[in-house]
Design a protein around this motif. Structure first.
Motif, PDB file in Angstrom:
ATOM      1  N   ASN A  12      -2.006 -10.031  -2.647  1.00  0.00           N
ATOM      2  CA  ASN A  12      -2.441  -8.671  -1.369  1.00  0.00           C
ATOM      3  C   ASN A  12      -2.538  -9.586  -0.427  1.00  0.00           C
ATOM      4  O   ASN A  12      -0.976  -9.250   0.946  1.00  0.00           O
ATOM      5  CB  ASN A  12      -3.086  -8.704  -1.296  1.00  0.00           C
ATOM      6  N   GLU A  17      -1.916  -7.502   2.722  1.00  0.00           N
ATOM      7  CA  GLU A  17      -2.179  -6.043   2.424  1.00  0.00           C
ATOM      8  C   GLU A  17      -3.541  -6.319   1.447  1.00  0.00           C
ATOM      9  O   GLU A  17      -4.357  -5.426   1.468  1.00  0.00           O
ATOM     10  CB  GLU A  17      -1.519  -5.708   1.337  1.00  0.00           C
ATOM     11  N   ALA A  89      -1.441  -2.324  -7.129  1.00  0.00           N
ATOM     12  CA  ALA A  89      -0.350  -3.509  -6.649  1.00  0.00           C
ATOM     13  C   ALA A  89       0.968  -4.081  -7.664  1.00  0.00           C
ATOM     14  O   ALA A  89       1.355  -5.321  -7.245  1.00  0.00           O
ATOM     15  CB  ALA A  89      -0.865  -5.214  -8.038  1.00  0.00           C
ATOM     16  N   THR A  92       3.037  -5.913  -4.671  1.00  0.00           N
ATOM     17  CA  THR A  92       2.658  -6.806  -3.858  1.00  0.00           C
ATOM     18  C   THR A  92       2.759  -8.400  -4.920  1.00  0.00           C
ATOM     19  O   THR A  92       3.618  -9.044  -4.741  1.00  0.00           O
ATOM     20  CB  THR A  92       1.139  -7.536  -4.147  1.00  0.00           C
TER      21      THR A  92
END
Length: 339
Positions: A12, A17, A89, A92
């Motif tokens: 992340n 993010e 996720a 990422t």
């Protein structure tokens, strides 16, 4: 923090993010785990150099296929991929998967990121209740303060110079423009080419402090690669481990006399390389606060090499006897050395 959560948070962060609360948790995990430090350092450096890389879809498919195979062989028990985590996720993880494909192709992954025995490639130096001194193969000198730990790569000076520090150390770095030295302390990276400086990075302290004696060093926040400071002589950098803002670096001017206090703890260490006894005797006098008389002209010209840190004067003289069969007497504050 387990490795699954660490990699998710690192992914992340690399993709921009990460939430502020997660960023603080990630910073704490990296500071307390040397393996996480290595992983974060390698991936940050790679992303910094390859920010515009767009991997091919077939490479990504190959990566996910490799993950599926790993899961079938028992990898699944270690990582629980719930549908929620895949949704949250996916983007990422896709980015990190692309990086892993490229690193595999470059041969870096096997050497640095997924080497479970990476500690075997490093030598550990520990100072518990006594300070210690180490002369590395390239000529770099390190004074390690009490209750400190330092790790450096076994092939130090050849193609790489890398050090991990927890605690306090003074460095007098041998110049080598071709192989810069990188020191990792907490969440900061220090790049050195040839200089002398002190690093105070005890784990329990709220700050990491770097005081520069000579030369120049570049200090980087590992969690924010754009946040860098070029330190000049007679400057002191203070890095706050508690702040989550961009004001973690504070650079202060420091007077030479105060700078000496920063490194006063190293004064107990006496290092000499092929030094004549007549010159060494003068340094021993200062260290032990006594008078030394060398009765032989021939003996005065004999050369010695070594390091004295916590030894008594008698222990120091016995050590010199291992190199040359001298004799000595100690009477109060007078030492007489003979053939």
């Amino acid at each position: 923090m387990n490795k699954e959560n660490f990699l998710a948070l690192l992914s992340n962060q690399l993709s921009g993010e990460i939430a502020p609360s997660d960023s603080a948790a990630l910073a704490q995990a990296i500071e307390n785990n040397e393996e996480y430090q290595r992983l974060a350092t390698e991936l940050h450096h790679y992303f910094e150099q390859h920010q515009t890389v767009e991997p091919k879809i077939d490479q990504l498919k190959q990566t996910w296929k490799m993950i599926e195979i790993a899961e079938a062989q028992g990898f699944k028990e270690r990582f629980n991929y719930s549908a929620l985590k895949q949704t949250r996720a996916y983007t990422t993880w896709l980015k990190v998967a692309a990086v892993l494909v490229l690193l595999i192709g470059a041969g870096v992954l096997g050497n640095h990121l997924l080497n479970r025995n990476a500690e075997q490639n490093f030598i550990t130096l520990v100072a518990t209740n006594e300070k210690t001194f180490k002369l590395l193969a390239d000529g770099t000198k390190i004074w390690l303060n009490k209750k400190s730990t330092l790790r450096y790569n076994k092939t130090f000076g050849k193609q790489q110079r890398e050090i991990f520090l927890e605690g306090e150390a003074y460095f007098d770095v041998a110049k080598n423009k071709e192989v810069p030295l990188f020191i990792h302390a907490g969440n900061i990276d220090i790049e050195v080419k040839g200089t002398a400086f002190n690093v105070n990075a005890y784990q329990g302290n709220p700050n990491i402090q770097v005081a520069l004696i000579r030369g120049s060093i570049q200090v980087t926040n590992r969690l924010d690669q754009k946040h860098q400071v070029l330190l000049q002589p007679n400057q002191k950098l203070i890095f706050s481990k508690l702040s989550s803002k961009n004001d973690q670096f504070a650079v202060l001017p420091i007077a030479p006399e105060l700078l000496l206090k920063e490194t006063k703890w190293t004064s107990d260490t006496l290092t000499f390389q092929k030094e004549k006894l007549k010159d060494l005797a003068l340094r021993l006098e200062k260290k032990y606060d006594l008078k030394i008389e060398v009765k032989s002209e021939l003996l005065k010209e004999k050369r010695f090499s070594g390091t004295f840190t916590n030894e008594t004067i008698q222990q120091a003289l016995e050590a010199l006897k291992l190199s040359y069969p001298l004799t000595y007497t100690i009477s109060n504050k007078l030492v007489v050395i003979k053939d």
